[in-house]
Design a protein around this motif. Structure first.
Motif, PDB file in Angstrom:
ATOM      1  N   PRO A 209      48.737 -44.625 -13.173  1.00 21.92           N
ATOM      2  CA  PRO A 209      47.825 -43.936 -12.246  1.00 21.92           C
ATOM      3  C   PRO A 209      47.835 -42.438 -12.494  1.00 21.92           C
ATOM      4  N   PHE A 210      46.679 -41.845 -12.375  1.00 20.69           N
ATOM      5  CA  PHE A 210      46.508 -40.427 -12.674  1.00 20.69           C
ATOM      6  C   PHE A 210      47.259 -39.564 -11.660  1.00 20.69           C
ATOM      7  N   GLU A 211      47.887 -38.508 -12.169  1.00 22.94           N
ATOM      8  CA  GLU A 211      48.504 -37.491 -11.330  1.00 22.94           C
ATOM      9  C   GLU A 211      47.992 -36.131 -11.769  1.00 22.94           C
ATOM     10  N   PHE A 212      47.706 -35.280 -10.802  1.00 22.82           N
ATOM     11  CA  PHE A 212      47.264 -33.936 -11.126  1.00 22.82           C
ATOM     12  C   PHE A 212      48.430 -33.112 -11.667  1.00 22.82           C
ATOM     13  N   CYS A 213      48.106 -32.253 -12.610  1.00 24.20           N
ATOM     14  CA  CYS A 213      49.091 -31.327 -13.189  1.00 24.20           C
ATOM     15  C   CYS A 213      49.074 -30.057 -12.341  1.00 24.20           C
ATOM     16  N   VAL A 214      49.795 -30.078 -11.223  1.00 29.39           N
ATOM     17  CA  VAL A 214      49.748 -28.974 -10.266  1.00 29.39           C
ATOM     18  C   VAL A 214      51.083 -28.234 -10.232  1.00 29.39           C
ATOM     19  N   TRP A 215      51.016 -27.017  -9.739  1.00 28.98           N
ATOM     20  CA  TRP A 215      52.234 -26.249  -9.510  1.00 28.98           C
ATOM     21  C   TRP A 215      53.047 -26.915  -8.403  1.00 28.98           C
ATOM     22  N   SER A 216      54.351 -26.741  -8.444  1.00 30.15           N
ATOM     23  CA  SER A 216      55.194 -27.311  -7.400  1.00 30.15           C
ATOM     24  C   SER A 216      54.931 -26.598  -6.075  1.00 30.15           C
ATOM     25  N   TRP A 432      49.640 -27.572 -22.958  1.00 23.13           N
ATOM     26  CA  TRP A 432      50.841 -28.056 -22.256  1.00 23.13           C
ATOM     27  C   TRP A 432      50.452 -29.155 -21.268  1.00 23.13           C
ATOM     28  N   ALA A 433      49.280 -29.006 -20.633  1.00 19.88           N
ATOM     29  CA  ALA A 433      48.823 -30.028 -19.691  1.00 19.88           C
ATOM     30  C   ALA A 433      48.572 -31.354 -20.405  1.00 19.88           C
ATOM     31  N   ASP A 434      48.058 -31.297 -21.628  1.00 24.40           N
ATOM     32  CA  ASP A 434      47.871 -32.533 -22.393  1.00 24.40           C
ATOM     33  C   ASP A 434      49.204 -33.258 -22.569  1.00 24.40           C
ATOM     34  N   LEU A 435      50.256 -32.503 -22.812  1.00 25.40           N
ATOM     35  CA  LEU A 435      51.589 -33.100 -22.960  1.00 25.40           C
ATOM     36  C   LEU A 435      52.072 -33.662 -21.624  1.00 25.40           C
ATOM     37  N   PHE A 436      51.721 -32.994 -20.528  1.00 28.65           N
ATOM     38  CA  PHE A 436      52.041 -33.523 -19.187  1.00 28.65           C
ATOM     39  C   PHE A 436      51.377 -34.881 -18.991  1.00 28.65           C
ATOM     40  N   TYR A 437      50.085 -34.971 -19.306  1.00 31.11           N
ATOM     41  CA  TYR A 437      49.354 -36.221 -19.108  1.00 31.11           C
ATOM     42  C   TYR A 437      49.851 -37.326 -20.042  1.00 31.11           C
ATOM     43  N   GLU A 438      50.359 -36.914 -21.211  1.00 33.33           N
ATOM     44  CA  GLU A 438      50.894 -37.909 -22.143  1.00 33.33           C
ATOM     45  C   GLU A 438      52.273 -38.405 -21.725  1.00 33.33           C
ATOM     46  N   GLY A 439      52.862 -37.767 -20.707  1.00 34.85           N
ATOM     47  CA  GLY A 439      54.162 -38.205 -20.208  1.00 34.85           C
ATOM     48  C   GLY A 439      55.347 -37.536 -20.858  1.00 34.85           C
ATOM     49  N   ASP A 440      55.125 -36.458 -21.625  1.00 34.57           N
ATOM     50  CA  ASP A 440      56.239 -35.750 -22.261  1.00 34.57           C
ATOM     51  C   ASP A 440      57.188 -35.237 -21.172  1.00 34.57           C
ATOM     52  N   PRO A 441      58.452 -35.653 -21.193  1.00 30.35           N
ATOM     53  CA  PRO A 441      59.381 -35.274 -20.112  1.00 30.35           C
ATOM     54  C   PRO A 441      59.605 -33.774 -20.005  1.00 30.35           C
ATOM     55  N   ASP A 442      59.438 -33.030 -21.101  1.00 32.70           N
ATOM     56  CA  ASP A 442      59.675 -31.585 -21.075  1.00 32.70           C
ATOM     57  C   ASP A 442      58.547 -30.835 -20.379  1.00 32.70           C
ATOM     58  N   TYR A 443      57.446 -31.517 -20.073  1.00 31.29           N
ATOM     59  CA  TYR A 443      56.293 -30.842 -19.482  1.00 31.29           C
ATOM     60  C   TYR A 443      55.894 -31.432 -18.129  1.00 31.29           C
ATOM     61  N   GLN A 444      56.775 -32.215 -17.518  1.00 25.35           N
ATOM     62  CA  GLN A 444      56.432 -32.779 -16.216  1.00 25.35           C
ATOM     63  C   GLN A 444      56.601 -31.746 -15.109  1.00 25.35           C
ATOM     64  N   ASP A 446      56.828 -27.702 -13.778  1.00 22.51           N
ATOM     65  CA  ASP A 446      55.992 -26.549 -14.127  1.00 22.51           C
ATOM     66  C   ASP A 446      56.779 -25.423 -14.790  1.00 22.51           C
ATOM     67  N   THR A 447      58.002 -25.724 -15.277  1.00 22.49           N
ATOM     68  CA  THR A 447      58.877 -24.689 -15.830  1.00 22.49           C
ATOM     69  C   THR A 447      58.227 -23.934 -16.979  1.00 22.49           C
ATOM     70  N   LYS A 448      57.599 -24.669 -17.916  1.00 25.06           N
ATOM     71  CA  LYS A 448      56.994 -24.033 -19.090  1.00 25.06           C
ATOM     72  C   LYS A 448      55.914 -23.040 -18.668  1.00 25.06           C
ATOM     73  N   TRP A 449      55.087 -23.425 -17.734  1.00 23.49           N
ATOM     74  CA  TRP A 449      54.017 -22.561 -17.257  1.00 23.49           C
ATOM     75  C   TRP A 449      54.596 -21.337 -16.533  1.00 23.49           C
ATOM     76  N   TYR A 450      55.628 -21.575 -15.727  1.00 21.58           N
ATOM     77  CA  TYR A 450      56.183 -20.475 -14.927  1.00 21.58           C
ATOM     78  C   TYR A 450      56.902 -19.463 -15.815  1.00 21.58           C
ATOM     79  N   GLU A 451      57.527 -19.933 -16.882  1.00 26.82           N
ATOM     80  CA  GLU A 451      58.149 -19.004 -17.830  1.00 26.82           C
ATOM     81  C   GLU A 451      57.088 -18.072 -18.405  1.00 26.82           C
ATOM     82  N   ALA A 452      55.909 -18.620 -18.687  1.00 23.34           N
ATOM     83  CA  ALA A 452      54.818 -17.796 -19.223  1.00 23.34           C
ATOM     84  C   ALA A 452      54.275 -16.839 -18.163  1.00 23.34           C
TER      85      ALA A 452
END
Length: 771
Positions: A209-216, A432-444, A446-452
């Motif tokens: 099921p789809f989940e939005f890639c949102v900030w915590s 990075w969001a594409d990796l989130f949707y693909e289920g990559d555990p390192d991008y679930q 929002d750490t990567k985005w927040y570092e940027a």
């Protein structure tokens, strides 16, 4: 007199005609899956996993008449329940079903094939019962009577299976497995499947099921002193309403003294009238990236997503006739180059969807009331709302609009990822969001985005540090490293075995970044791990960059800010570090004809500092984004102020105004003189005019209006004139990006490299000064 009876059973060909109703292939499958889920919602077991298995035949299998099958391990059906569920037009009195119409089963199956077999068994049965529906045979015999079949039980406990065969020619096109899998992923909410432990597989592939890639929910920004979190929740109960489950209509909500015995005005019966609770709940939040299309709100009924990425709530509808009935688009208006990022879920179980379950009646009073729970009564734009005499909008959507409506400046102000130069990493955030949707555990998370975000918030700027103050250094602030006394050694050698009580590199150090430079799998060599520091040494080091070995491929790297290179040239530390690392890679290689030093350097820079490369497309897009943001500011924030000096348009500019007004408003501009009295007309002008207007009206954009740059606050006229010339020069550089650089060939780009670099600093400077 005897009374003669007649049989009003419809002709069986009606069932075949139902197959002509335009349902897409995934909608047919979803309709049958809905029936399985409805059976599972009746029981909520703490241990059992509810399973639905869909088997879609391939094109070759369709030609061989291999059936499409949907099988579940739900509660199964009794004989009466099976008979009722197969009747066209039957509906239950349940208010919780995903299915609404008894026609759904008949439409979905008839759309795909002429033969359907349904088999079912409850846990109490030791056998299965079934029905075979052959539409061609039923049409020939003109009979709806079907034999109830029995067979040996194949379900472990209970369940139902549906098999469709004798496919129509259109079935081959409708039954696209990949497309059906993708759509099913987007129409069932994760909450529904998790709460009822429902597993759905299509040809052995698990539905995700789809989940939005949102900030915590912990992330936030500050707007006018208020902390606004990136996710806003809502939950509101309305008064109960009465609904006729036979006619699928809400009974007039204004009817007085409604009781459960109220008669439906459509069928004049009371037996199917029910009191239903009306509740609206859900959340709205901020996506971790902007997108021109992928933003909006999912509207959900009983776990089924009826409308995906709906954007209707971003336009204010004049429900109270305060704007002559005209709607107002609220979002996105400041980020037209990057798109939107507000997303969310509205759970409204009371809505009645269409038979295709991709729309519903949006003029229903309770839906309109629900919209106001989410976005408030008035427009989201504060000044427009005030002009229409609405009080300050404190709805969940309005708060997100206040805090997150803009996409730059990057950093913590707007929660936008960027780089050290203050440039937005819009494309990178999407990757990075594409990796989130693909289920990559390192991008679930929002750490990567927040570092940027933090990276952009704290750029390399040491102008406020006095490098001469080295002795009696105060305790280090967070992120700094204090060191001991100076040494007289003027040419120390880096050593990994230095004594802990002796600092070979005395002076002030401020941590800049941690980098892992890795060229695998291109080069099969271990990566280098670097801790990089800004460094003001108290001794004379000859090297601009100092490498202190910690381990074989791990270094502390000190950027020597006292070195003349950083004073006399525009070079940054990044290129120097890459030169050093390129050399270390080079020394390990044997195939130097394939991997010269220059290629290693390019690969590293392209991978780790690509944003510093002169990408014409990126620079032009960023320049347009800045001017678009200025335009939106002048149109939306300043339009209430009459212009002191009315603009005079050339014939060509007047033509642009009228043409764009016609395109945007779908009507001709009748009163040019009136629209020119405020900045409203800028909505219809091009980039060139916006820049010229900004140059001619500095009081509207400086002094913390749009740019945090002084103008009217300067009391010396000569200084004021020189500053304006400087600011206009920056805007002229932006204009050059949009109208000149965008048309350059690759040869011209190479020839004008120095000019591009110079003008890029203007773009970076103005972006850093957006208030």
């Amino acid at each position: 007199m005897s009374i003669k009876t007649i049989n009003l059973t419809p002709d069986p060909r009606i069932l075949r005609m139902l197959g002509q109703i335009e349902l897409k292939g995934w909608q047919c499958i979803a309709e049958l899956v809905d029936n399985s889920i409805d059976a599972m919602l009746k029981t909520k077991s703490s241990s059992k996993t509810n399973e639905i298995e869909i088997q879609i035949p391939s094109r070759v299998e369709i030609e061989r008449n291999i059936p499409l099958s949907i099988r579940d391990n739900g509660t199964g059906m009794t004989e009466d329940e099976l008979e009722n569920c197969l009747k066209a037009g039957y509906t239950s009195q349940s208010t919780d079903n995903l299915g609404l119409f008894g026609m759904g089963f008949n439409i979905a199956t008839a759309r795909l094939g002429d033969v359907v077999e349904v088999w079912t068994s409850t846990k109490e049965m030791d056998h299965e019962i079934g029905v075979r529906i052959d539409l061609i045979e039923m049409q020939r015999t003109k009979s709806f009577v079907r034999e109830l079949l029995r067979r040996k039980k194949t379900f472990a406990v209970s369940g139902t299976s549906i098999e469709i065969s004798k496919f129509h020619p259109r079935a081959e096109k409708l039954l696209n497995k990949q497309h059906i899998q993708k759509e099913l992923n987007r129409i069932y909410s994760k909450k529904l499947l998790d709460e009822y432990k429902i597993s759905i597989k299509t040809n052995q592939v698990q539905l995700k099921p789809f989940e939005f890639c949102v900030w915590s929910e912990e992330r936030s920004v500050i707007y006018q002193g208020e902390e606004i979190h990136a996710v806003q929740h809502f939950n509101h109960d309305f008064d109960d309403r009465h609904y006729c489950a036979r006619c699928f209509i809400w009974i007039d909500e204004y009817e007085a003294d409604i009781t459960t015995q109220t008669v439906c005005p459509n069928c004049n019966l009371a037996d199917m009238v029910q009191a239903r609770k009306i509740n609206i709940k859900g959340w709205v939040g901020i996506q971790r990236y902007n997108d021109l299309e992928h933003y909006g709100i999912n509207i959900i009924r009983n776990g089924r997503i009826i409308k995906k990425l709906d954007k209707s709530l971003f336009t204010w509808q004049d429900r109270y006739n305060k704007n002559n009935g005209e709607p107002i688009k609220d979002y996105p208006i400041d980020t037209t180059a990057q798109g939107g990022r507000i997303v969310g879920e509205i759970i409204a179980d009371f809505i009645t969807p269409t038979y295709t379950k991709d729309s519903f009646e949006e003029t229903d009073k309770h839906w309109l009331d629900s919209v106001e729970v989410v976005r408030g009564k008035g427009p989201l734009q504060p000044k427009i709302a005030e002009s229409l005499q609405f009080t300050r909008n404190q709805s969940p959507l309005a708060k997100l609009f206040y805090g997150y409506r803009k996409s730059f400046p990057v950093g913590l102000k707007n929660l936008i990822p960027g780089n050290k130069a203050g440039q937005g990493l819009y494309s990178e955030a999407k990757k990075w969001a594409d990796l989130f949707y693909e289920g990559d555990p390192d991008y679930q998370s929002d750490t990567k985005w927040y570092e940027a975000v933090l990276n952009a918030e704290f750029p390399v700027d040491d102008s406020g540090i006095d490098p001469t103050i080295m002795d009696n250094t105060p305790p280090a602030a967070e992120g700094e490293q204090n060191t001991g006394d100076a040494t007289n050694d003027s040419n120390p050698t880096p050593s990994a075995n230095a004594a802990q009580d002796q600092d070979l590199y005395p002076g002030r150090k401020i941590h800049l970044a941690d980098k892992e430079l890795d060229l695998r799998p291109t080069l099969n060599e271990m990566p280098y791990r670097l801790a990089i520091y800004n460094y003001w040494p108290t001794v004379d080091f000859k090297s601009p960059i100092i490498f202190e070995a910690i381990q074989a491929s791990k270094f502390n790297v000190y950027v020597n800010n006292n070195h003349p290179l950083f004073k006399d040239f525009a070079d940054g530390w990044e290129d120097l570090v890459l030169m050093e690392i390129s050399t270390r890679f080079y020394e390990k290689l044997n195939n130097l004809d394939i991997w010269p030093l220059s290629r290693i350097y390019y690969e590293l820079k392209n991978k780790y500092f690509g944003e510093k490369m002169l990408s014409v497309q990126a620079l032009v897009s960023e320049a347009k984004a800045l001017i678009t943001d200025i335009q939106n500011y002048l149109v939306n924030e300043v339009s209430g102020q009459p212009l002191v000096q009315l603009p005079v348009l050339s014939p060509e500019q007047l033509k642009t105004l009228k043409q764009n007004y016609l395109q945007i408003e779908a009507k001709s501009l009748q009163d040019v003189d009136t629209i020119l009295t405020t900045t409203e007309f800028l909505k219809y002008m091009d980039y060139s005019y916006i820049i010229d207007f900004a140059k001619s009206n500095p009081s509207l954009i400086y002094d913390d209006n749009y740019f945090a740059l002084p103008y009217d606050t300067l009391d010396d006229s000569d200084i004021k004139t020189r500053q304006l010339e400087q600011y206009n020069g920056y805007l002229g550089d932006i204009k050059w990006f949009i109208f000149d650089l965008s048309n350059y060939t690759d040869v011209l780009v190479k020839q004008q490299r120095n000019l591009i670099i110079r003008n890029r600093f203007s773009l970076e400077f103005l972006n850093s000064k957006v208030s």
